[in-house]
Structure formats: C-alpha cells, structure tokens
Design an enzyme around this catalytic site. Structure first.
Site, short mmCIF file in Angstrom:
data_model
loop_
_atom_site.label_atom_id
_atom_site.label_comp_id
_atom_site.label_asym_id
_atom_site.label_seq_id
_atom_site.Cartn_x
_atom_site.Cartn_y
_atom_site.Cartn_z
N GLN A 62 0.81 -1.22 -0.16
CA GLN A 62 0.05 0.26 0.16
C GLN A 62 0.92 1.32 0.10
O GLN A 62 0.17 2.34 -0.28
CB GLN A 62 -0.97 0.13 1.42
CG GLN A 62 -1.97 -0.95 1.14
CD GLN A 62 -2.98 -1.05 0.12
OE1 GLN A 62 -3.07 0.13 -0.36
NE2 GLN A 62 -3.84 -2.03 -0.09
N GLY A 75 1.18 -4.84 -8.35
CA GLY A 75 0.88 -4.30 -9.63
C GLY A 75 -0.55 -3.54 -9.51
O GLY A 75 -0.76 -2.25 -10.21
N CYS A 79 -12.38 -9.47 1.01
CA CYS A 79 -12.31 -10.64 1.28
C CYS A 79 -12.77 -11.67 0.44
O CYS A 79 -13.58 -11.32 -0.30
CB CYS A 79 -13.29 -10.98 2.64
SG CYS A 79 -13.43 -12.46 3.10
N1 PLP Z 1 -0.54 -6.52 1.42
C1 PLP Z 1 -1.44 -5.60 1.49
C2 PLP Z 1 -1.05 -4.73 2.55
C3 PLP Z 1 -2.53 -5.50 0.61
O1 PLP Z 1 -3.21 -4.52 0.67
C4 PLP Z 1 -2.43 -6.60 -0.47
C5 PLP Z 1 -3.76 -6.72 -1.23
O2 PLP Z 1 -4.88 -6.45 -0.76
C6 PLP Z 1 -1.64 -7.81 -0.33
C7 PLP Z 1 -0.67 -7.59 0.44
C8 PLP Z 1 -1.85 -8.69 -1.37
O3 PLP Z 1 -1.43 -8.10 -2.84
P1 PLP Z 1 -1.90 -9.16 -4.15
O4 PLP Z 1 -3.39 -8.67 -4.46
O5 PLP Z 1 -1.22 -8.63 -5.00
O6 PLP Z 1 -1.59 -10.55 -3.69
#
Ligand code: PLP
Length: 403
Positions: free
Chosen positions: A194, A215, A338
């Site tokens: 984030q 991405g 979720c």
């Molecule tokens: N870490 C954080 C803080 C996230 O907000 C997210 C996605 O919501 C993720 C990890 C996972 O990312 P990805 O959707 O690319 O797997």
C-alpha cells in the site's frame, strides 16, 4: 421535445448512474499507459526464455519493466524478482525465507495482511505476534521485548512489518523498526504493497532485506507483483521451476502483466496527485462529521496515508451501509477485500482494541488516481440518506467514547 433535449437528458441520467468507485485500496483501475503496454505485449507470441528474435523481444519488455519497477522502488534492477502477485512475493519472503535463512522464528505485527499471517503460519517456524496500539501503530515496546527474548535465547528472527495498513492507512514506524533490526543479525521483511507509489521506498538504501509490491494497487494489472530482495537474501525462493528470474522464481514469465506493471510503476506518479486526493479525503472526513458528529475515524491519532479513511457511525452496521451504498452505485468496503465476498469482522480493528460492536460499523473509503469531487459528493449524499434512514428508525445514533 427537441431531439437534443432528450439525448442530453438520457446522457445526464446515465452519468448520474455511473458507479462511484471508492475502493482503490482493494484494487485501483488500470492506468491508460499500463493498459497500452499490456495489450501490446499480449499481441506478441513467443517465450521470453527463447533465444530467437520473438523470445528476445519479450525478454526486452521484461527487462524494461524491471528497470521501471526498480526506479519507482529505489531498488537496483537485479533486486527485482517478478512474481504472480504480492501474495506470492510475501509467501516467497516468509516461507522461502524460513527455508533459506538461518531463522529461529517469525515475528509479525497484528495488523498484517492475511497474506503475511498465512505465510507465517505456513513457514513451520514459531510465530510471535506483536500487538498494535489503539492508534493502529505497531507496539514498538512489545517488539523490543521480543528482541530482548531473542537475544537471551540466541535466536535469529524474520520481522515482518507492513509499511501502510490497507484498512486504516496508518503508516507504520518503519524507520524505528529498521533502526532496531538493521543493526542486528535479524532479518526484516516489509509488505510495501500500500506504500508503493505513494511513499518513497528507497529499497536499496533501506534496512529491509526484502519488500513486496503489487501491480494492481498502482494502476497495473492484477496477478503481478514483485519481491525486492537484497543480495544476501537472494537464495530465498519458493518456486524452483525452469530457472526464470535468474532461478529466483520459476515459471514462464507473464510478459504482458509484467509490461503493464512496469508502465504503471513509471507513470503512476503522473496520475496520482497526493495533494488533490488528500483534499478530497478531507472533504469526506468533514462531510462525515457534519452528517454524524459521533462518526469515529480509526487510526486518527497516527500518521496516515491521505487516500483512505476507515470510519464508523455507531449503530449503523457496515453490512447494512454497504448494501445501501451499493444500491446507490457507490462501491466502498468494510476493511480488506475478502475472498469470500462476505463482510467479516476486521482483525486490524480488533488488534487496535476497537469494541466489536463499533468495529462492525467500520467502513473503508479509499480514493485513487481518478477519484473526483463528484465521487465525494455522491458518496456523502448516499451515506447521508443511510444516516437519515437509520435516525428515522432508531433515533439519534448513540455517542461512543473514542478508542
Ligand atoms: N499486502 C497488502 C497490505 C495488501 O493490501 C494486499 C492486497 O490487498 C496484499 C498484500 C496482496 O496483494 P496481491 O493482491 O497482489 O496479492
């Protein structure tokens, strides 16, 4: 009626019904440059590992994207390993780290994303959870106490702290955590999903051994991420495969999504105007308080990223509010996206000690590069109706003391 009056009316009505998307922390829309790079690459055939011209053309796109992501993250190009998502990068860092590094345990903050929590569980190593303060900040005293225990036992830890919380926008004290871990034998993994594009990651100069980025949080496609890794942790792997990514992540590269990610990394800053978005968020927060003076903003006492607010109006449940907003064409969320599609109770708010009844009223509004004043106005109008309906039914919402 003049024909132009009818068509204008129809257009105005259509515009009024355009959905309002305020869930950018879940996924932000594709940037035009990312779309262009993605679509152009989809039309190319071949395998980037092939030595012929078609293969080399794809390889060039991947290496260009590596440069673009490295530049945006302040990393060296050789420190960027493309993965199928940030979740995969996180799993590589933690599960792969448990295999490749001399670790005795994993430490996670209680505010970590499920991707980190599940990877820690899957690592096979003992996991310690460091709590959050009521502000949403990681409890540095508890972290220090865990280091003291490790010292006494001679343990080496992998410390996992996210940079920015996806639900509240709280910015964690990465500098303080880095100061403690960087000077020790322990390892540091930072989930920077984030933060990427919004804060200066400066990976190469940072104390972090590994960082994960994604991405689709910066206007690239979903299904692509990267693990940033320093040379001494370069043996951290998850998928052996056919030697792609210098042996650090097997599997034929998804050139199109990599190219889209690279273009997004290069151009996100031109589209994302933090000052403008911060101004829109301030309008939302002021509007919410005007609608309901007992509205509470979670993480208010901590430094927060200026694109997201997680708030609750006591008595207005998030499932009810989300349904009303959805009917009005306004998309927000109740915490992190979720996979079940259900509204569950937020573990982040629980870790901050928020009363469960109040946590069940928590809504997350997150803005992004293409958010507008009109989005803000339509959200506030729709939420105002929900508050009004609630008051008609239940009387004024109860005032709850700030957590
Ligand atoms: N870490 C954080 C803080 C996230 O907000 C997210 C996605 O919501 C993720 C990890 C996972 O990312 P990805 O959707 O690319 O797997």
């Amino acid at each position: 009626m003049e024909p132009w009056v009818g068509s204008f009316g129809a257009r105005a009505e259509k515009m009024a019904r355009q959905p309002v998307y305020l869930d950018h922390n879940a996924s932000t829309p594709l940037l035009p440059e990312a779309r262009g790079a993605l679509v152009d690459a989809l039309d190319l055939s071949g395998n980037p590992s092939s030595v012929h011209a078609q293969g080399r053309a794809l390889k060039t796109l991947i290496e260009t994207a590596r440069d673009q992501v490295a530049t945006a993250a302040g990393a060296q190009r050789g420190q960027v390993v493309f993965t199928g998502s940030a979740t995969e990068a996180i799993t590589q860092a933690i599960v792969g780290g448990a295999r490749a590094l001399p670790l005795d345990g994993i430490v996670v903050s209680a505010g970590e994303h499920a991707a980190v929590m599940k990877a820690a569980e899957a690592s096979g190593l003992p996991v310690s959870v460091v709590g959050l303060l009521a502000s949403g900040l990681v409890d540095l005293d508890s972290l220090a106490a865990r280091f003291d225990t490790a010292e006494a036992r001679g343990e080496t830890l992998l410390v996992c702290v996210q940079w920015v919380n996806n639900e509240t926008g709280v910015i964690q004290p990465i500098a303080a955590v880095s100061a403690r871990v960087g000077a020790s034998r322990h390892f540091l993994f930072v989930d920077a999903v984030q933060a990427f594009g919004k804060l200066d990651l400066d990976f190469a100069a940072s104390a972090a051994d590994m960082m994960a980025v994604s991405g689709h949080k910066i206007g690239g496609p979903a299904g692509i991420g990267a693990l940033l890794v320093k040379a001494h942790a370069d043996q951290v792997r998850l998928i052996p495969g056919g030697g792609q990514e210098l042996g650090r992540r097997g599997g034929t590269e998804s050139t199109a999504t990599i190219a889209g990610f690279g273009a997004a990394a290069e151009t996100f800053g031109r589209h994302y105007d933090a000052g403008r978005i911060g101004g829109l968020l301030a309008q939302i927060e002021a509007g919410l308080l005007a609608l309901s003076p007992d509205c509470m903003v979670f993480g208010q006492a901590a430094p927060r990223l200026g694109n997201v607010v997680n708030f609750a109006v006591p008595g207005i449940g998030n499932a009810f509010a989300m349904m009303g907003l959805d009917l009005a064409g306004v998309a927000v969320s109740a915490g992190s996206a979720c996979s079940s599609g259900k509204v569950g109770r937020s573990p982040v708010l629980a870790a901050m000690g928020v009363d469960p009844a109040l946590a069940d009223c928590g809504l997350r509004v997150s803005l992004g590069w293409n958010s507008t004043e009109e989005d803000v106005a339509r959200f506030l109008a729709a939420f105002g109706e929900i508050v009004g309906r609630h008051r008609t039914r239940h009387g004024r919402a109860t005032i709850v003391a700030a957590a």
